[in-house]
Design a protein around this motif. Sequence first.
Motif, PDB file in Angstrom:
ATOM      1  N   LEU A 111      42.868  24.646   5.270  1.00 15.29           N
ATOM      2  CA  LEU A 111      41.496  25.119   5.182  1.00 15.29           C
ATOM      3  C   LEU A 111      40.598  23.937   4.852  1.00 15.29           C
ATOM      4  CD1 LEU A 111      39.854  27.840   4.997  1.00 15.29           C
ATOM      5  CD2 LEU A 111      40.394  27.829   2.556  1.00 15.29           C
ATOM      6  N   GLU A 112      39.329  24.042   5.243  1.00 15.24           N
ATOM      7  CA  GLU A 112      38.375  22.949   5.018  1.00 15.24           C
ATOM      8  C   GLU A 112      37.111  23.499   4.390  1.00 15.24           C
ATOM      9  OE1 GLU A 112      35.864  19.957   7.923  1.00 15.24           O
ATOM     10  OE2 GLU A 112      37.846  20.625   8.558  1.00 15.24           O
ATOM     11  N   CYS A 113      36.558  22.771   3.426  1.00 19.95           N
ATOM     12  CA  CYS A 113      35.293  23.139   2.796  1.00 19.95           C
ATOM     13  C   CYS A 113      34.352  21.940   2.824  1.00 19.95           C
ATOM     14  CB  CYS A 113      35.508  23.580   1.351  1.00 19.95           C
ATOM     15  SG  CYS A 113      36.342  25.159   1.172  1.00 19.95           S
ATOM     16  N   ASP A 114      33.237  22.091   3.510  1.00 14.29           N
ATOM     17  CA  ASP A 114      32.197  21.066   3.528  1.00 14.29           C
ATOM     18  C   ASP A 114      31.181  21.439   2.460  1.00 14.29           C
ATOM     19  OD1 ASP A 114      29.954  19.465   3.993  1.00 14.29           O
ATOM     20  OD2 ASP A 114      30.214  19.496   6.167  1.00 14.29           O
ATOM     21  N   THR A 115      31.196  20.720   1.349  1.00 13.45           N
ATOM     22  CA  THR A 115      30.336  21.061   0.220  1.00 13.45           C
ATOM     23  C   THR A 115      28.889  20.622   0.426  1.00 13.45           C
ATOM     24  OG1 THR A 115      30.937  19.035  -0.965  1.00 13.45           O
ATOM     25  CG2 THR A 115      32.266  21.021  -1.397  1.00 13.45           C
ATOM     26  N   GLY A 116      28.623  19.929   1.532  1.00 15.55           N
ATOM     27  CA  GLY A 116      27.243  19.636   1.895  1.00 15.55           C
ATOM     28  C   GLY A 116      26.616  20.807   2.628  1.00 15.55           C
ATOM     29  N   GLU A 117      27.457  21.674   3.191  1.00 11.81           N
ATOM     30  CA  GLU A 117      26.994  22.822   3.978  1.00 11.81           C
ATOM     31  C   GLU A 117      27.146  24.149   3.240  1.00 11.81           C
ATOM     32  OE1 GLU A 117      25.628  22.462   7.014  1.00 11.81           O
ATOM     33  OE2 GLU A 117      25.887  20.291   6.877  1.00 11.81           O
ATOM     34  N   ALA A 118      28.067  24.213   2.279  1.00 12.67           N
ATOM     35  CA  ALA A 118      28.338  25.470   1.575  1.00 12.67           C
ATOM     36  C   ALA A 118      28.323  25.229   0.067  1.00 12.67           C
ATOM     37  CB  ALA A 118      29.696  26.022   2.003  1.00 12.67           C
ATOM     38  N   THR A 119      27.904  26.224  -0.684  1.00 13.36           N
ATOM     39  CA  THR A 119      27.883  26.124  -2.146  1.00 13.36           C
ATOM     40  C   THR A 119      29.314  26.238  -2.668  1.00 13.36           C
ATOM     41  OG1 THR A 119      27.712  28.509  -2.509  1.00 13.36           O
ATOM     42  CG2 THR A 119      25.625  27.289  -2.202  1.00 13.36           C
ATOM     43  N   PRO A 120      29.544  25.808  -3.910  1.00 14.64           N
ATOM     44  CA  PRO A 120      30.875  25.996  -4.496  1.00 14.64           C
ATOM     45  C   PRO A 120      31.318  27.457  -4.478  1.00 14.64           C
ATOM     46  CG  PRO A 120      29.617  24.472  -5.829  1.00 14.64           C
ATOM     47  CD  PRO A 120      28.670  25.017  -4.796  1.00 14.64           C
ATOM     48  N   ARG A 121      30.393  28.372  -4.720  1.00 16.02           N
ATOM     49  CA  ARG A 121      30.731  29.796  -4.700  1.00 16.02           C
ATOM     50  C   ARG A 121      31.158  30.233  -3.298  1.00 16.02           C
ATOM     51  NH1 ARG A 121      26.946  33.911  -7.669  1.00 16.02           N
ATOM     52  NH2 ARG A 121      28.182  33.085  -9.360  1.00 16.02           N
ATOM     53  N   GLU A 122      30.446  29.772  -2.283  1.00 21.00           N
ATOM     54  CA  GLU A 122      30.816  30.118  -0.901  1.00 21.00           C
ATOM     55  C   GLU A 122      32.179  29.541  -0.541  1.00 21.00           C
ATOM     56  OE1 GLU A 122      26.294  30.369   0.992  1.00 21.00           O
ATOM     57  OE2 GLU A 122      27.359  28.446   0.933  1.00 21.00           O
ATOM     58  N   CYS A 123      32.441  28.321  -0.987  1.00 18.68           N
ATOM     59  CA  CYS A 123      33.747  27.700  -0.730  1.00 18.68           C
ATOM     60  C   CYS A 123      34.857  28.487  -1.415  1.00 18.68           C
ATOM     61  CB  CYS A 123      33.762  26.251  -1.208  1.00 18.68           C
ATOM     62  SG  CYS A 123      32.701  25.144  -0.250  1.00 18.68           S
ATOM     63  N   ALA A 124      34.627  28.889  -2.673  1.00 17.48           N
ATOM     64  CA  ALA A 124      35.626  29.663  -3.411  1.00 17.48           C
ATOM     65  C   ALA A 124      35.894  30.989  -2.719  1.00 17.48           C
ATOM     66  CB  ALA A 124      35.157  29.887  -4.850  1.00 17.48           C
ATOM     67  N   ARG A 125      34.853  31.643  -2.243  1.00 13.20           N
ATOM     68  CA  ARG A 125      35.012  32.914  -1.536  1.00 13.20           C
ATOM     69  C   ARG A 125      35.827  32.718  -0.258  1.00 13.20           C
ATOM     70  NH1 ARG A 125      35.476  37.863  -2.557  1.00 13.20           N
ATOM     71  NH2 ARG A 125      33.895  37.548  -4.130  1.00 13.20           N
ATOM     72  N   ARG A 126      35.547  31.644   0.450  1.00  8.28           N
ATOM     73  CA  ARG A 126      36.282  31.353   1.686  1.00  8.28           C
ATOM     74  C   ARG A 126      37.774  31.132   1.389  1.00  8.28           C
ATOM     75  NH1 ARG A 126      35.920  26.410   5.494  1.00  8.28           N
ATOM     76  NH2 ARG A 126      36.892  27.313   7.308  1.00  8.28           N
ATOM     77  N   ILE A 127      38.061  30.397   0.318  1.00  7.71           N
ATOM     78  CA  ILE A 127      39.459  30.149  -0.071  1.00  7.71           C
ATOM     79  C   ILE A 127      40.124  31.465  -0.472  1.00  7.71           C
ATOM     80  CG2 ILE A 127      40.940  29.015  -1.778  1.00  7.71           C
ATOM     81  CD1 ILE A 127      38.765  26.724  -1.792  1.00  7.71           C
ATOM     82  N   LYS A 128      39.433  32.272  -1.259  1.00  6.46           N
ATOM     83  CA  LYS A 128      39.991  33.562  -1.677  1.00  6.46           C
ATOM     84  C   LYS A 128      40.309  34.419  -0.455  1.00  6.46           C
ATOM     85  CE  LYS A 128      39.132  37.707  -4.353  1.00  6.46           C
ATOM     86  NZ  LYS A 128      38.187  38.473  -5.166  1.00  6.46           N
TER      87      LYS A 128
END
Length: 194
Positions: A153-170
Motif C-alpha cells: 500500500l502507498e500513502c502520499d502525505t502531500g495529497e492525503a491527511t494522516p487521518r485519511e492515510c490511516a483510514r486507507r490502511i484500516k
Amino acid sequence: MDHLDHVPARRGLVIFLNGTSSSGKSSIAGELLRTLDEPYFHMPVDAFHAMRSSSPVPQDQLASVLHRTWQGYHRAVAGMAAAGNNVVVDHVLSAEWRLRDCLSLLVPQDVVLVKVHCARKELERRERMRGDRPPGLAVGQLEQVHAHGVYDLECDTGEATPRECARRIKDFLSARTRPTAFERLRGAMERQSL
C-alpha cells in the motif's frame, strides 16, 4: 491457577510504515492508534534511539552503537508480534541491511508494508519547520528508502491527511492479499542468496 496461563496463541500483525524522516509516518501511526479496532503498539525507531543514555559515544564507536540499536529494535518488534501483539512500525529503511534484517525476523505474511512519501519540496519544508533534524537528511534518504520498490500500500502525505492515510490502511487490512510485499521481498532475497 492464573486464567492468563490459557491465553490463546496467535501472531500479531505488523503495519510497517516506511519512509524518510519527515514523511509523515508518526502522524499516520498516531491516527492508526485512534482508528484501528484492535489494540496496537506504536513502536517508532526514534523511541529506541531516545532510550539510549546521554553518555557521549566516541565517534569511532558511533556507527556500531547505531547498528546495534537498529538490530535490537528489529528484534523487539519481532518479539512483540511473536507474542501476539499488533504493532505499528515507524521505520526508515535507508540501508539495505535493515530491510534484510527485518525480512529475516518478521513473519512475512503478517506484515503490511506501507510506502509513506511526499514531494521533495514538501519534505524540505517539513524538515525546516521541525528544526530538529539536520538539513537535507530526508532528501538524502530518498533514494535508498524506497529502493526495494515493493509495497502492499502507498500513502502520499502531500495529497492525503494522516487521518485519511490511516483510514486507507484500516480499509486495506480487511482485504489483504497474498503474497504480501514482505513475502515477495523475502522470496527475492532467498533467490539472490542461492
